[in-house]
Scaffold this motif. Sequence first.
Motif, PDB file in Angstrom:
ATOM      1  N   ASP A 149       0.793  -1.233   0.000  1.00 42.65           N
ATOM      2  CA  ASP A 149       0.000   0.000   0.000  1.00 42.65           C
ATOM      3  C   ASP A 149       0.824   1.281   0.000  1.00 42.65           C
ATOM      4  N   VAL A 150       2.156   1.183   0.076  1.00 41.27           N
ATOM      5  CA  VAL A 150       2.958   2.391   0.278  1.00 41.27           C
ATOM      6  C   VAL A 150       3.648   2.911  -0.978  1.00 41.27           C
ATOM      7  N   CYS A 151       3.605   2.177  -2.064  1.00 40.56           N
ATOM      8  CA  CYS A 151       4.302   2.613  -3.285  1.00 40.56           C
ATOM      9  C   CYS A 151       3.698   3.926  -3.797  1.00 40.56           C
ATOM     10  N   PRO A 152       4.515   4.964  -3.983  1.00 38.05           N
ATOM     11  CA  PRO A 152       3.979   6.243  -4.447  1.00 38.05           C
ATOM     12  C   PRO A 152       3.738   6.300  -5.948  1.00 38.05           C
ATOM     13  N   VAL A 153       4.217   5.284  -6.674  1.00 34.96           N
ATOM     14  CA  VAL A 153       4.050   5.237  -8.131  1.00 34.96           C
ATOM     15  C   VAL A 153       3.339   3.939  -8.517  1.00 34.96           C
ATOM     16  N   GLY A 154       3.506   3.488  -9.752  1.00 39.16           N
ATOM     17  CA  GLY A 154       2.745   2.332 -10.221  1.00 39.16           C
ATOM     18  C   GLY A 154       3.521   1.037 -10.288  1.00 39.16           C
ATOM     19  N   VAL A 155       4.361   0.768  -9.281  1.00 40.58           N
ATOM     20  CA  VAL A 155       5.133  -0.475  -9.277  1.00 40.58           C
ATOM     21  C   VAL A 155       4.305  -1.639  -8.730  1.00 40.58           C
ATOM     22  N   ILE A 156       3.644  -1.425  -7.604  1.00 42.44           N
ATOM     23  CA  ILE A 156       2.888  -2.485  -6.935  1.00 42.44           C
ATOM     24  C   ILE A 156       1.399  -2.266  -7.179  1.00 42.44           C
ATOM     25  N   LEU A 157       0.797  -3.150  -7.937  1.00 47.76           N
ATOM     26  CA  LEU A 157      -0.612  -2.997  -8.314  1.00 47.76           C
ATOM     27  C   LEU A 157      -1.399  -4.253  -7.975  1.00 47.76           C
ATOM     28  N   ARG A 158      -2.594  -4.078  -7.426  1.00 50.33           N
ATOM     29  CA  ARG A 158      -3.470  -5.216  -7.170  1.00 50.33           C
ATOM     30  C   ARG A 158      -4.165  -5.639  -8.451  1.00 50.33           C
ATOM     31  N   LYS A 159      -4.257  -6.932  -8.649  1.00 53.55           N
ATOM     32  CA  LYS A 159      -4.903  -7.461  -9.839  1.00 53.55           C
ATOM     33  C   LYS A 159      -6.428  -7.410  -9.714  1.00 53.55           C
ATOM     34  N   ARG A 160      -7.083  -7.356 -10.844  1.00 48.54           N
ATOM     35  CA  ARG A 160      -8.539  -7.438 -10.960  1.00 48.54           C
ATOM     36  C   ARG A 160      -9.295  -6.285 -10.312  1.00 48.54           C
ATOM     37  N   VAL A 161      -8.608  -5.193 -10.031  1.00 51.42           N
ATOM     38  CA  VAL A 161      -9.301  -4.009  -9.520  1.00 51.42           C
ATOM     39  C   VAL A 161      -8.908  -2.762 -10.324  1.00 51.42           C
ATOM     40  N   GLY A 162      -8.262  -2.984 -11.462  1.00 54.64           N
ATOM     41  CA  GLY A 162      -7.784  -1.881 -12.272  1.00 54.64           C
ATOM     42  C   GLY A 162      -8.909  -0.959 -12.727  1.00 54.64           C
ATOM     43  N   PHE A 163      -8.678   0.346 -12.550  1.00 56.68           N
ATOM     44  CA  PHE A 163      -9.597   1.395 -12.999  1.00 56.68           C
ATOM     45  C   PHE A 163     -10.982   1.266 -12.375  1.00 56.68           C
ATOM     46  N   ALA A 164     -11.047   0.679 -11.163  1.00 59.42           N
ATOM     47  CA  ALA A 164     -12.321   0.625 -10.440  1.00 59.42           C
ATOM     48  C   ALA A 164     -12.824   2.042 -10.166  1.00 59.42           C
TER      49      ALA A 164
END
Length: 243
Positions: free
Chosen positions: A201-216
């Motif tokens: 939850d702490v990445c300030p950019v787009g390195v760590i992304l949760r799957k299947r919730v994109g552009f919710a």
Amino acid sequence: MSCVAPATFTLDGTEVPFEAGQTILQAALAAGRYIPHLCYHPEFKPHGSCKLCTVAVNGAHATSCTTPARAGLTVVSESRELNDQRRMLVQLLFVEGNHFCPSCEKSGHCKLQAVAYDLGMTSPRFDHFFPDRPVDASHPQILLDFNRCILCELCVRASAEIDGKQVFALGGRGMSKHLLVNSPSGLLRDSAATAADKAMDVCPVGVILRKRVGFATPVGQRRFDERPISGAAAEYAPRVAKT
């Protein structure tokens, strides 16, 4: 009964109160005064790696996240010289990694993008490096896009200090320095990482992304779409880590 006035320093001509142990950046944010920053997180001890929060303290440049607040200091943050330097640092971060905001799921939530907007950055200025870094999609819940890493170390620190897992680390030196996963295969699926970890939850950019919730949340309705990062100073005031 006498009341003792809080100790203060001057930031861009305004008195800012502070508590014992606070740095200039922490005191400024607690008072609702924004100083640009990237590697600082309100739940961790500052370590001054990105240099974006550099200010002039009694005329000498210093990182505001690591410089203790002291009574009577004269601090300048909003100057043309400092903002030019910050803009260049952000431009270099954009070209060093693969940052193309229109296609990034983190757009609108990205601190790098938000700081760039706030500093009036209209183009990267320099040629892109286009680093050849892998994308790790091995984990069932988390995607890692190493191209976008700005080496802030927040995921490293969160995993070690809060999650107690040491999933992430930095390897290499200089231009070869990079984020890596501490597992036998080097893949996130073979580590102890879970989607519930603080490190996710702490990445300030787009390195760590949760799957299947994109552009919710649609682009245009996101955190920094609604108001600039400079208007959210109090959100970064020091607070106790949430485990």
